[in-house]
Write a protein that holds these residues in place. Structure first.
Motif, short mmCIF file in Angstrom:
data_model
loop_
_atom_site.label_atom_id
_atom_site.label_comp_id
_atom_site.label_asym_id
_atom_site.label_seq_id
_atom_site.Cartn_x
_atom_site.Cartn_y
_atom_site.Cartn_z
N LYS A 142 0.70 -1.06 0.12
CA LYS A 142 -0.09 -0.05 0.08
C LYS A 142 0.83 1.21 -0.01
O LYS A 142 0.55 2.15 -0.58
CB LYS A 142 -0.94 -0.05 1.12
CG LYS A 142 -1.99 -1.01 1.11
CD LYS A 142 -2.80 -1.07 2.23
CE LYS A 142 -4.04 -1.89 2.37
NZ LYS A 142 -4.79 -1.69 3.71
N CYS A 143 1.92 1.25 0.80
CA CYS A 143 2.60 2.31 1.09
C CYS A 143 3.33 2.86 -0.57
O CYS A 143 3.44 3.93 -0.74
CB CYS A 143 3.91 2.01 1.95
SG CYS A 143 4.88 3.65 2.40
N LYS A 144 3.83 1.72 -0.93
CA LYS A 144 4.64 1.93 -2.46
C LYS A 144 3.49 2.33 -3.53
O LYS A 144 4.20 3.19 -4.36
CB LYS A 144 5.31 0.97 -2.66
CG LYS A 144 6.60 0.66 -1.99
CD LYS A 144 7.51 -0.62 -2.46
CE LYS A 144 8.76 -0.71 -1.27
NZ LYS A 144 9.79 -1.73 -1.88
N SER A 145 2.47 1.96 -3.31
CA SER A 145 1.28 2.34 -4.53
C SER A 145 0.85 3.60 -4.35
O SER A 145 0.24 4.15 -5.22
CB SER A 145 0.00 1.29 -4.29
OG SER A 145 -0.31 1.40 -3.23
N ALA A 146 1.15 4.27 -3.47
CA ALA A 146 0.84 5.70 -3.17
C ALA A 146 1.71 6.60 -3.63
O ALA A 146 2.67 6.92 -2.91
CB ALA A 146 0.50 6.01 -1.63
N LYS A 147 1.56 7.00 -4.99
CA LYS A 147 2.54 7.97 -5.76
C LYS A 147 2.05 9.51 -5.73
O LYS A 147 3.16 9.98 -5.25
CB LYS A 147 2.59 7.69 -7.10
CG LYS A 147 2.69 6.12 -7.38
CD LYS A 147 4.10 5.49 -7.10
CE LYS A 147 4.37 4.32 -7.55
NZ LYS A 147 5.56 3.77 -6.94
N SER A 148 0.81 9.69 -5.68
CA SER A 148 0.59 11.28 -5.61
C SER A 148 0.41 11.80 -4.31
O SER A 148 0.07 10.94 -3.26
CB SER A 148 -0.70 11.28 -6.60
OG SER A 148 -1.86 10.90 -5.94
N ILE A 149 0.17 13.01 -4.06
CA ILE A 149 0.09 13.55 -3.03
C ILE A 149 -1.48 13.17 -2.25
O ILE A 149 -1.61 12.95 -1.33
CB ILE A 149 0.25 15.27 -2.76
CG1 ILE A 149 1.56 15.55 -3.12
CG2 ILE A 149 -0.44 15.73 -1.63
CD1 ILE A 149 1.89 16.95 -3.47
N LYS A 150 -2.20 13.16 -3.20
CA LYS A 150 -3.67 12.74 -2.95
C LYS A 150 -3.71 11.19 -2.35
O LYS A 150 -4.34 10.91 -1.27
CB LYS A 150 -4.47 12.79 -4.23
CG LYS A 150 -5.95 12.51 -3.64
CD LYS A 150 -6.97 12.60 -5.19
CE LYS A 150 -8.37 12.16 -4.97
NZ LYS A 150 -9.16 12.44 -6.10
N ASP A 151 -3.02 10.39 -3.26
CA ASP A 151 -3.05 9.09 -2.65
C ASP A 151 -2.38 8.93 -1.43
O ASP A 151 -2.88 8.23 -0.36
CB ASP A 151 -2.12 8.31 -3.75
CG ASP A 151 -3.15 8.04 -5.09
OD1 ASP A 151 -4.14 8.38 -5.07
OD2 ASP A 151 -2.21 7.69 -6.08
N LYS A 152 -1.42 9.51 -1.00
CA LYS A 152 -0.63 9.50 0.16
C LYS A 152 -1.61 10.07 1.23
O LYS A 152 -1.82 9.32 2.35
CB LYS A 152 0.67 10.49 0.28
CG LYS A 152 1.66 9.83 -0.44
CD LYS A 152 2.88 10.70 -0.56
CE LYS A 152 4.08 10.31 -1.54
NZ LYS A 152 4.56 9.15 -0.97
N ALA A 153 -2.35 11.29 0.86
CA ALA A 153 -3.40 11.62 2.03
C ALA A 153 -4.49 10.84 2.43
O ALA A 153 -4.78 10.39 3.50
CB ALA A 153 -3.87 12.93 1.49
N VAL A 154 -5.12 10.01 1.36
CA VAL A 154 -6.02 9.14 1.35
C VAL A 154 -5.54 7.97 2.25
O VAL A 154 -6.24 7.62 3.14
CB VAL A 154 -6.61 8.82 -0.14
CG1 VAL A 154 -7.46 7.57 0.09
CG2 VAL A 154 -7.46 9.79 -0.57
N LEU A 155 -4.23 7.34 1.89
CA LEU A 155 -3.64 6.19 2.72
C LEU A 155 -3.45 6.46 4.08
O LEU A 155 -3.90 5.74 4.75
CB LEU A 155 -2.48 5.72 1.75
CG LEU A 155 -1.86 4.68 2.51
CD1 LEU A 155 -2.87 3.33 2.64
CD2 LEU A 155 -0.69 4.29 1.87
N ILE A 156 -3.16 7.73 4.44
CA ILE A 156 -2.93 7.91 5.98
C ILE A 156 -4.41 8.29 6.56
O ILE A 156 -4.34 7.81 7.79
CB ILE A 156 -2.07 9.38 5.71
CG1 ILE A 156 -0.55 9.13 5.40
CG2 ILE A 156 -2.05 10.03 7.08
CD1 ILE A 156 0.25 10.44 5.40
#
Length: 355
Positions: A61-75
């Motif tokens: 999951k961590c590596k699949s979050a590429k964009s800032i939006k993806d990172k924010a959603v994952l967090i």
């Protein structure tokens, strides 16, 4: 955003073995008797193993979050998953201490102390909740710095631990356990190959028995090192502590591989693994209730109430969760951080539980 999830049966068995050691550690007091030794042995590796396993399961999951939006959603999703039960059980524990403070091992904290403990993850009314707090912090940081190779992060955290040890004679718990989470992220890069190696090499029963013999020798070495530590206090040395912890993690991982390939007790252990988070969260209250009733109220001998805490702390959370917590969406949200609208089957829960 999320990478493809893959289920590794041996990791679920490994998770079951770790949660059993967690329950053992929470059931017995430290001491020089046999039960006290089990308690001390459990604390040499069980939480480090959970953080390392969490890193392995979270890496995709961590590596699949590429964009800032993806990172924010994952967090955000990680916060819902981990901090919801963290806050809920903090409140439950605080309320229970108000009514049963005379039976508590630790005094009731003030509101200010409670707020500080919630933010820092330290001195929580429920001692086991620090794991969820630290795991969220590690996960959020890992997502934010995912552009850094996990091997590099691991080396930096190891160096920070060594520096703290040289300067202060000790290291911070959050920094120490961050090392194992980072190791889990690093191992995840090659874990598929590791799993395929064991699957191919030890598929036959005869070859798996050879692995079991090797593992028995490693377990004997683990006990020997544990005994040496009691005599020589080797565990006070950070490098020995890290080496011994990793040695125990590898030993019990290999035991999980043997169980997986030989099929010995695989079904009950697989069930325990799939309910590991439930056992961790609910088992605490089962154990505390038994201790209050059997020890404080009835005055039963230590051997009786401690063994009851171990047995029922491991077994009772499973039916409680299966027939109550996981059946009601509100309970799933509050107790497990599971916001899905429908109850998941056990295999799906196994894949999604990063504990």
């Amino acid at each position: 955003m999320e990478g493809k999830k893959k289920y590794f049966e041996e990791l679920n068995i490994f998770r079951a073995l770790i949660i059993i050691w967690v329950i053992i550690g929470h059931s017995f007091d430290s001491g020089t008797d046999f039960l006290g030794m089990l308690h001390s042995y459990a604390y040499t590796f069980h939480m480090a193993a959970f953080f390392m396993l969490s890193g392995i399961l979270f890496a995709g999951k961590c590596k699949s979050a590429k964009s800032i939006k993806d990172k924010a959603v994952l967090i955000k999703n990680r916060a819902l998953r981990l901090l919801t039960p963290y806050l809920f059980f903090t409140c439950v524990s605080y309320l229970l201490k108000i009514f049963f403070d005379e039976y508590a091992n630790n005094s009731l904290p003030s509101i200010n102390e409670l707020l500080i403990s919630i933010l820092t993850g330290c001195h929580n009314p429920n001692g086991g909740l620090w794991f969820l707090h630290n795991l969220f912090v590690f996960s959020a940081v890992a997502v934010l710095i995912s552009f850094i190779p996990s091997a590099v992060s691991t080396i930096v955290i190891l160096a920070a631990n060594i520096a703290c040890f040289l300067l202060n004679g000790s290291t911070f718990n959050i920094l120490y356990f961050a090392l194992y989470f980072a190791l889990g992220l690093a191992v995840a890069d090659r874990y598929d190959n590791v799993s395929k190696f064991f699957e191919g090499r030890y598929r036959e029963k005869s070859s798996c028995i050879r692995l079991a013999v090797i593992d028995i020798m490693m377990l004997a070495a683990s006990v020997a090192l544990f005994t040496a530590d009691i005599i020589l206090s080797l565990y006070t040395n950070l490098l020995f502590k890290i080496f011994y912890t990793l040695f125990n993690i590898i030993t019990w991982y290999l035991i999980a591989c043997v169980i997986t390939h030989l099929g010995i007790a695989k079904k009950p252990l697989g069930n325990i693994g799939s309910y590991s988070m439930d056992i961790y969260m609910i088992g605490y209250y089962v154990q505390i209730a038994l201790r209050v009733i059997l020890k404080s109220m009835l005055g039963t001998p230590y051997i009786v109430y401690s063994l009851c805490m171990m047995i029922f702390g491991l077994i009772l959370p499973i039916p409680i969760s299966k027939y109550i917590v996981r059946k009601v969406r509100l309970f799933r949200i509050l107790c497990l951080g599971d916001y899905s609208k429908k109850q998941k089957c056990d295999d799906t829960v196994v894949n999604n539980q990063e504990k």
